[in-house]
Design a protein around this motif. Sequence first.
Motif, PDB file in Angstrom:
ATOM      1  N   SER A 133      52.485   5.429 -12.290  1.00 19.97           N
ATOM      2  CA  SER A 133      53.556   4.928 -11.498  1.00 19.97           C
ATOM      3  C   SER A 133      53.259   3.722 -10.801  1.00 19.97           C
ATOM      4  CB  SER A 133      53.914   5.968 -10.266  1.00 19.97           C
ATOM      5  OG  SER A 133      53.119   5.610  -9.204  1.00 19.97           O
ATOM      6  N   LEU A 134      51.898   3.291 -10.607  1.00 15.98           N
ATOM      7  CA  LEU A 134      51.557   2.165 -10.081  1.00 15.98           C
ATOM      8  C   LEU A 134      52.152   1.236 -11.287  1.00 15.98           C
ATOM      9  CD1 LEU A 134      50.312  -0.008  -8.156  1.00 15.98           C
ATOM     10  CD2 LEU A 134      48.026   0.497  -9.171  1.00 15.98           C
ATOM     11  N   LEU A 135      51.844   1.295 -12.553  1.00 15.79           N
ATOM     12  CA  LEU A 135      52.156   0.411 -13.645  1.00 15.79           C
ATOM     13  C   LEU A 135      53.549   0.324 -13.786  1.00 15.79           C
ATOM     14  CD1 LEU A 135      49.548   1.398 -16.315  1.00 15.79           C
ATOM     15  CD2 LEU A 135      49.428  -0.507 -14.717  1.00 15.79           C
ATOM     16  N   LYS A 136      54.171   1.094 -13.771  1.00 18.84           N
ATOM     17  CA  LYS A 136      55.592   1.351 -13.905  1.00 18.84           C
ATOM     18  C   LYS A 136      56.471   0.321 -12.653  1.00 18.84           C
ATOM     19  CE  LYS A 136      56.460   5.576 -16.294  1.00 18.84           C
ATOM     20  NZ  LYS A 136      56.496   7.012 -16.062  1.00 18.84           N
ATOM     21  N   GLN A 137      55.915   0.644 -11.519  1.00 18.12           N
ATOM     22  CA  GLN A 137      56.141  -0.261 -10.400  1.00 18.12           C
ATOM     23  C   GLN A 137      56.102  -1.655 -10.625  1.00 18.12           C
ATOM     24  OE1 GLN A 137      58.170   0.645  -8.013  1.00 18.12           O
ATOM     25  NE2 GLN A 137      58.408  -1.530  -7.815  1.00 18.12           N
ATOM     26  N   ARG A 138      54.825  -1.969 -11.089  1.00 22.55           N
ATOM     27  CA  ARG A 138      54.704  -3.272 -11.447  1.00 22.55           C
ATOM     28  C   ARG A 138      55.700  -3.814 -12.517  1.00 22.55           C
ATOM     29  NH1 ARG A 138      48.153  -3.096 -11.629  1.00 22.55           N
ATOM     30  NH2 ARG A 138      47.728  -2.985  -9.155  1.00 22.55           N
ATOM     31  N   TYR A 139      55.987  -3.088 -13.578  1.00 26.18           N
ATOM     32  CA  TYR A 139      56.681  -3.475 -14.441  1.00 26.18           C
ATOM     33  C   TYR A 139      58.177  -3.715 -14.081  1.00 26.18           C
ATOM     34  CZ  TYR A 139      59.301  -3.452 -18.981  1.00 26.18           C
ATOM     35  OH  TYR A 139      60.021  -3.675 -20.091  1.00 26.18           O
ATOM     36  N   LEU A 140      58.510  -2.884 -13.297  1.00 24.67           N
ATOM     37  CA  LEU A 140      59.801  -3.327 -12.607  1.00 24.67           C
ATOM     38  C   LEU A 140      59.929  -4.356 -11.680  1.00 24.67           C
ATOM     39  CD1 LEU A 140      60.982   0.283 -11.648  1.00 24.67           C
ATOM     40  CD2 LEU A 140      61.743  -0.972 -13.423  1.00 24.67           C
ATOM     41  N   ASP A 141      58.864  -5.054 -11.131  1.00 23.36           N
ATOM     42  CA  ASP A 141      58.368  -6.096 -10.525  1.00 23.36           C
ATOM     43  C   ASP A 141      58.827  -7.422 -11.185  1.00 23.36           C
ATOM     44  OD1 ASP A 141      58.502  -4.765  -8.175  1.00 23.36           O
ATOM     45  OD2 ASP A 141      56.377  -5.024  -7.987  1.00 23.36           O
ATOM     46  N   LEU A 142      58.634  -7.044 -12.551  1.00 23.47           N
ATOM     47  CA  LEU A 142      58.787  -8.454 -13.431  1.00 23.47           C
ATOM     48  C   LEU A 142      60.266  -8.766 -13.448  1.00 23.47           C
ATOM     49  CD1 LEU A 142      56.743  -7.388 -16.674  1.00 23.47           C
ATOM     50  CD2 LEU A 142      56.049  -9.003 -14.631  1.00 23.47           C
ATOM     51  N   THR A 143      60.408 -10.242 -13.564  1.00 23.22           N
ATOM     52  CA  THR A 143      61.838 -10.437 -13.965  1.00 23.22           C
ATOM     53  C   THR A 143      62.375 -10.171 -15.388  1.00 23.22           C
ATOM     54  OG1 THR A 143      61.285 -12.893 -14.888  1.00 23.22           O
ATOM     55  CG2 THR A 143      61.243 -12.420 -12.602  1.00 23.22           C
ATOM     56  N   PRO A 144      63.553 -10.291 -15.311  1.00 24.28           N
ATOM     57  CA  PRO A 144      64.190  -9.929 -16.778  1.00 24.28           C
ATOM     58  C   PRO A 144      63.245 -10.771 -18.020  1.00 24.28           C
ATOM     59  CG  PRO A 144      65.923 -10.199 -15.464  1.00 24.28           C
ATOM     60  CD  PRO A 144      64.669 -10.626 -14.549  1.00 24.28           C
ATOM     61  N   ARG A 145      63.178 -11.924 -17.711  1.00 28.51           N
ATOM     62  CA  ARG A 145      62.546 -12.793 -18.776  1.00 28.51           C
ATOM     63  C   ARG A 145      61.144 -12.688 -18.841  1.00 28.51           C
ATOM     64  NH1 ARG A 145      64.964 -14.921 -22.766  1.00 28.51           N
ATOM     65  NH2 ARG A 145      64.902 -17.299 -23.004  1.00 28.51           N
ATOM     66  N   GLU A 146      60.507 -12.257 -17.865  1.00 23.88           N
ATOM     67  CA  GLU A 146      59.085 -11.762 -17.983  1.00 23.88           C
ATOM     68  C   GLU A 146      59.057 -10.581 -18.779  1.00 23.88           C
ATOM     69  OE1 GLU A 146      57.595 -13.929 -13.786  1.00 23.88           O
ATOM     70  OE2 GLU A 146      58.060 -11.699 -14.010  1.00 23.88           O
ATOM     71  N   ARG A 147      59.864  -9.617 -18.753  1.00 30.42           N
ATOM     72  CA  ARG A 147      59.896  -8.626 -19.514  1.00 30.42           C
ATOM     73  C   ARG A 147      60.353  -8.802 -20.880  1.00 30.42           C
ATOM     74  NH1 ARG A 147      61.565  -5.634 -14.812  1.00 30.42           N
ATOM     75  NH2 ARG A 147      63.667  -6.332 -14.913  1.00 30.42           N
TER      76      ARG A 147
END
Lengths: 215, 215
Positions: A133-147
Amino acid sequence: MDEDCIVFVVDDDARIREALVELLASYGILAMAFSSGGDYMHADKPDMPACLLLDVELPDISGLDLQGQIAEHGHPPIVFITGYGDIPSSVRAIKNGALDFLTKPFSDADVMNAIRSAILQDRADRTVRSEMSLLKQRYLDLTPRERDVLPLVVSGLLNKQAAAQLGISEVTLQIHRRNVMQKMGATSLADLVRIAQRLEIPLTNLRRAEESDRA
Amino acid sequence: MDEDCIVFVVDDDARIREALVELLASYGILAMAFSSGGDYMHADKPDMPACLLLDVELPDISGLDLQGQIAEHGHPPIVFITGYGDIPSSVRAIKNGALDFLTKPFSDADVMNAIRSAILQDRADRTVRSEMSLLKQRYLDLTPRERDVLPLVVSGLLNKQAAAQLGISEVTLQIHRRNVMQKMGATSLADLVRIAQRLEIPLTNLRRAEESDRA
DNA sequence: CCGCACCCCATGGAAATCCATGTATTGCCA
DNA sequence: TGGCAATACATGGATTTCCATGGGGTGCGG
């Protein structure tokens, strides 16, 4: 057995509930009892390593259906108990991830063993879940471009190739890449690859194509 | 159902064997029948997607024990069939990885469904196993030094750090690293990390230590 | 004793990466 | 309208990686 854990008992028979709670108490284990599946599902349950002792036959829904209902979310390992169990039910229960399936009459030792491994299992599960869940949260904090950048980078593309893929300059991609590493808490590319693996970030296929293009 | 697959039937009752083989033949599925666990284990079996239809009660060893014996090696998914099954047996069987546990009387459809998913499962398993054995073979082709280098590299250490770790020069390490990539068939560092992951190459912890050393 | 595999090192240039600094555009929201 | 986040780009220098070419040494089996 161990500190900081709790056993949820779901059974419509008050005598069974009491007997189990008492058994657990004699081992110094915290317990909460419920008389129906609905009661269990809607209850406020403490957030600690746990085990669900579940009767197959319940007034509102069957234990097996309850298992299906809570399967989505993280839930404690389930140990089924039943007086009138049949083989297909037990097979279905275990296939769906139940840890054990005890038929009455069972010994105290049987229950306690099942509970012991369930608690151990949950302890490990909870660690994994909290990391995830920590990793998922961090992933959600990425901007669209970063994703956009992440999958290209962990697929092994050179910055140049990834930049071309996105139609942006290599420099800009490097900035995104750097931000991704930082936000995801990766200390190296190898680390980022493993993190992406756990998040099931799909890989980009174009590496081969790009390379043979150049060849 | 599908081409190129075979079902192994292990049952001491000749009538059951014949019935099952006939049923399978009517679906155009290849079958081989055995009357004991020993017969099955020592037989030369064709190398293709398969399914093991296993009776729980056998003359030499129980089906459950047979399951344990062959658990080490890759083996086809097991579908148990039994006339006198009990819940603990079914639970144990599924926990140990059996795909299903059918009790007589079962319908033709039940068997065929179980077999269908078993074959699908085995197809996937065999792909994974062959990929894994390829990777393992490549790993074995590495020289001892290259096997030293691999974990350091996939742990995210810089060449310089890894070289220091091994007490060799950075240049030499680069050569080893390059050979590792080539021999393992990795097209990028990211790729190598994933390969190491599958081989369960343990990570080196020293990255943090090295970094704080320098700080 | 010769060849071969393995291990080690050096130099040097090309390529890629990391990093800091500075600039600009867009779009949103207080 | 002013601030802020997101996106994008450039320049330039330090660091790292990649690669080829050169050279050593050991040990083992033919």
